[in-house]
Write a protein that holds these residues in place. Structure first.
Motif, PDB file in Angstrom:
ATOM      1  N   GLU A  47       0.827  -1.207   0.000  1.00  0.00           N
ATOM      2  CA  GLU A  47       0.000   0.000   0.000  1.00  0.00           C
ATOM      3  C   GLU A  47       0.865   1.262   0.000  1.00  0.00           C
ATOM      4  O   GLU A  47       0.543   2.236  -0.678  1.00  0.00           O
ATOM      5  CB  GLU A  47      -0.948  -0.008   1.198  1.00  0.00           C
ATOM      6  CG  GLU A  47      -2.068  -1.019   1.075  1.00  0.00           C
ATOM      7  CD  GLU A  47      -2.895  -1.169   2.343  1.00  0.00           C
ATOM      8  OE1 GLU A  47      -2.527  -0.584   3.398  1.00  0.00           O
ATOM      9  OE2 GLU A  47      -3.918  -1.882   2.294  1.00  0.00           O
ATOM     10  N   LYS A  51       0.857   3.962  -2.976  1.00  0.00           N
ATOM     11  CA  LYS A  51       0.566   5.367  -2.664  1.00  0.00           C
ATOM     12  C   LYS A  51       1.684   6.268  -3.173  1.00  0.00           C
ATOM     13  O   LYS A  51       1.422   7.321  -3.763  1.00  0.00           O
ATOM     14  CB  LYS A  51       0.380   5.543  -1.157  1.00  0.00           C
ATOM     15  CG  LYS A  51      -0.011   6.939  -0.763  1.00  0.00           C
ATOM     16  CD  LYS A  51      -0.240   7.056   0.727  1.00  0.00           C
ATOM     17  CE  LYS A  51      -0.605   8.487   1.093  1.00  0.00           C
ATOM     18  NZ  LYS A  51      -0.788   8.648   2.533  1.00  0.00           N
ATOM     19  N   GLN A  54       1.441   6.536  -6.917  1.00  0.00           N
ATOM     20  CA  GLN A  54       0.325   7.404  -7.297  1.00  0.00           C
ATOM     21  C   GLN A  54       0.689   8.868  -7.121  1.00  0.00           C
ATOM     22  O   GLN A  54       0.366   9.706  -7.963  1.00  0.00           O
ATOM     23  CB  GLN A  54      -0.919   7.060  -6.475  1.00  0.00           C
ATOM     24  CG  GLN A  54      -1.557   5.751  -6.861  1.00  0.00           C
ATOM     25  CD  GLN A  54      -2.664   5.321  -5.921  1.00  0.00           C
ATOM     26  OE1 GLN A  54      -2.723   5.750  -4.762  1.00  0.00           O
ATOM     27  NE2 GLN A  54      -3.538   4.451  -6.401  1.00  0.00           N
ATOM     28  N   GLU A  55       1.385   9.179  -6.029  1.00  0.00           N
ATOM     29  CA  GLU A  55       1.830  10.551  -5.808  1.00  0.00           C
ATOM     30  C   GLU A  55       2.823  10.974  -6.883  1.00  0.00           C
ATOM     31  O   GLU A  55       2.768  12.106  -7.381  1.00  0.00           O
ATOM     32  CB  GLU A  55       2.458  10.686  -4.419  1.00  0.00           C
ATOM     33  CG  GLU A  55       1.451  10.576  -3.284  1.00  0.00           C
ATOM     34  CD  GLU A  55       2.115  10.471  -1.913  1.00  0.00           C
ATOM     35  OE1 GLU A  55       3.364  10.405  -1.827  1.00  0.00           O
ATOM     36  OE2 GLU A  55       1.360  10.436  -0.919  1.00  0.00           O
TER      37      GLU A  55
END
Length: 195
Positions: A47, A51, A54-55
């Motif tokens: 995760e 994350k 994605q950032e």
């Protein structure tokens, strides 16, 4: 006494076996708990990586949008800045050299809306350039570019399809090579569907 000892021996053996089974069960339960804990930790790590990616994607998209907007200003100017023709020509030459049409056309679906609009303006300007427009149109008319730009209509959002449509319209309007390639592609699709 012998008869009595036999059941005692059997009972003691059974007790030993039961104890061993219980120990194994405890070991299995501990291993299962450790495995569950490991899975939880692994899930958290995954995760975190997702994350972070994605950032990074959001940052990359923002950067691309900013760069396309800057390219638009260099090529077309704005209320605050006039076009420097020498810089615009160098930018157009670099766009040709690095196959801007193919790379941006294939990545357009991943761009934010404003970046799509800026890309359409940059394409439009590069296509209308007297010095290099025809060479840029050849890149737009390439199979890869046309495939990427026409694929946007059924597969992408309305905003992406609109930007691709603007690019194709300007390219076909200003350069016969693109118009012919689009007609050939349309005829090929029609023949595939009806042939």
């Amino acid at each position: 006494e012998v008869e009595l000892q036999l059941p005692v021996v059997l009972v003691s053996q059974v007790v030993v076996v039961v104890v061993e089974v219980l120990q194994l069960q405890v070991e299995v339960e501990v291993e299962e708990e450790e495995e569950e804990e490991h899975q939880v930790q692994l899930k958290k790590k995954v995760e975190e990586v997702v994350k972070k990616k994605q950032e990074e994607e959001v940052e990359a998209r923002a950067s691309i949008g900013k760069q396309l907007s800057e390219m638009k200003v260099m090529l077309m100017g704005d209320a605050e800045k006039e076009v420097d023709e020498a810089v615009a020509k160098k930018l157009a030459e670099a766009a040709l050299r690095y196959a801007f049409a193919r790379s941006v056309a294939s990545a357009l679906p991943e761009f934010p809306l404003e970046a799509c609009k800026s890309a359409a303006h940059v394409f439009s300007n590069l296509l209308r350039r007297e010095d290099l427009g025809a060479r840029f149109a050849e890149q737009v008319a390439s199979k890869e570019s046309l495939e990427s730009l026409t694929r946007a209509f059924p597969e992408q959002t309305a905003e992406v399809a609109l930007a691709c449509g603007m690019i194709l319209k300007e390219a076909a309007r200003t350069h016969q090579v693109v118009a012919e390639a689009l007609l050939f592609k349309a005829m090929s699709v029609w023949l595939d569907d009806n042939g």
